[in-house]
Motif scaffolding. Structure first.
Motif, mmCIF file in Angstrom:
data_model
loop_
_atom_site.group_PDB
_atom_site.id
_atom_site.type_symbol
_atom_site.label_atom_id
_atom_site.label_comp_id
_atom_site.label_asym_id
_atom_site.label_seq_id
_atom_site.Cartn_x
_atom_site.Cartn_y
_atom_site.Cartn_z
ATOM 1 N N PRO A 167 1.060 -0.927 0.033
ATOM 2 C CA PRO A 167 0.167 -0.338 0.336
ATOM 3 C C PRO A 167 0.949 0.949 0.226
ATOM 4 N N ALA A 168 1.654 0.880 0.962
ATOM 5 C CA ALA A 168 2.729 2.321 0.823
ATOM 6 C C ALA A 168 3.446 3.075 -0.626
ATOM 7 N N ILE A 212 -7.442 -2.094 -6.646
ATOM 8 C CA ILE A 212 -7.326 -4.071 -6.476
ATOM 9 C C ILE A 212 -7.318 -4.448 -5.341
ATOM 10 N N LEU A 213 -7.252 -4.414 -4.075
ATOM 11 C CA LEU A 213 -6.730 -4.759 -3.104
ATOM 12 C C LEU A 213 -6.902 -6.022 -2.538
ATOM 13 N N ASP A 214 -5.258 -6.704 -1.998
ATOM 14 C CA ASP A 214 -5.595 -8.252 -1.524
ATOM 15 C C ASP A 214 -5.359 -7.212 -0.036
ATOM 16 N N VAL A 215 -6.118 -8.597 1.045
ATOM 17 C CA VAL A 215 -6.259 -8.582 2.048
ATOM 18 C C VAL A 215 -4.978 -9.029 2.784
ATOM 19 N N LYS A 216 -4.166 -9.733 2.363
ATOM 20 C CA LYS A 216 -3.090 -10.712 3.183
ATOM 21 C C LYS A 216 -1.774 -9.497 2.321
ATOM 22 N N ASP A 258 -7.389 -2.951 6.833
ATOM 23 C CA ASP A 258 -7.288 -1.675 7.241
ATOM 24 C C ASP A 258 -6.820 -0.258 6.539
ATOM 25 N N PHE A 259 -6.592 -1.316 5.611
ATOM 26 C CA PHE A 259 -5.919 -0.104 4.745
ATOM 27 C C PHE A 259 -7.011 0.578 3.841
#
Length: 224
Positions: free
Chosen positions: A42-43, A58-62, A70-71
């Motif tokens: 994410p950074a 598109i965002l992975d959880v782990k 949280d992100f």
């Protein structure tokens, strides 16, 4: 292939620490006609100068030391409006509920069908276009309001608070004819065709919250 008017000009960002997943999604989306940027953390996404232009994330959880949920919430809290599609190899009902409550487009469990991902992206882009269109309309409304004179703004606020021209004249210590002139100029500049138009604009601009110094308790009656 995606038509140019249906998403080819829009940027899809991927945040997943699995290089294989990033490459697979990148290939799928580019072959479909989308522009794509992928990140392992994410950074890295936040540091990218195109992050604000993303039409879908598109965002992975782990994500190693970061929880994607949280992100996602951090994005919501920071007033970032990019539509988010959550993906995970270990999804469960609580994860899905949390993601959807935070505004996710959907939650897909790996391995997911290409058609499901493309459908989710289509929905995300529709949301993003609607938001950007609404923002443009609101920006135009603020620009028109900023172009009003101070007296025209006073009249705007009092008109949309329910006062008649005669009452406005009394509040502002002007003649009724002068109020009518200001009102006509104000409606022309605001591109309003009716009082109902002005009221809707005032709600968006929150104009009526700022006119209490003029509006007395006798709004519907005579002066005390």
């Amino acid at each position: 292939m995606v038509d140019q008017n249906d998403g080819a000009a829009e940027l899809i960002c991927i945040v997943d620490d699995d290089e294989g997943v990033r490459d697979s999604l990148d290939n799928l989306l580019r072959s479909t006609g989308y522009k794509v940027r992928s990140f392992g953390h994410p950074a890295a996404f936040l540091a990218c100068d195109v992050a604000d232009a993303a039409a879908c994330l598109i965002l992975d959880v782990k994500l190693g030391d970061v929880n994607g949920l949280d992100f996602q919430q951090e994005l919501v809290d920071s007033d970032a409006h990019v539509p988010v599609i959550l993906i995970s190899g270990h999804g469960d009902i609580p994860m899905t509920v949390r993601a959807m409550r935070a505004g996710a487009v959907t939650f897909l469990t790996k391995p997911f069908e290409e058609g499901d991902m493309l459908a989710a992206i289509g929905e995300a882009l529709t949301r993003d276009r609607s938001r950007r269109d609404a923002n443009r309309v609101e920006d135009g409304l603020h620009a028109r309001y900023d172009a009003l004179t101070a007296r025209e703004r006073d009249v705007f606020g009092l008109v949309t608070s329910g006062l008649m021209n005669k009452q406005i004249a009394g509040r502002l210590e002007l003649s009724e004819v002068t109020v009518k002139i200001h009102r006509g100029n104000m409606m022309r500049k605001m591109e309003a065709d009716s009082l109902a138009d002005l009221v809707r604009m005032a709600e968006t601009l929150r104009v009526r919250e700022n006119v209490s110094r003029y509006v007395r308790r006798d709004v519907g009656g005579s002066k005390p």
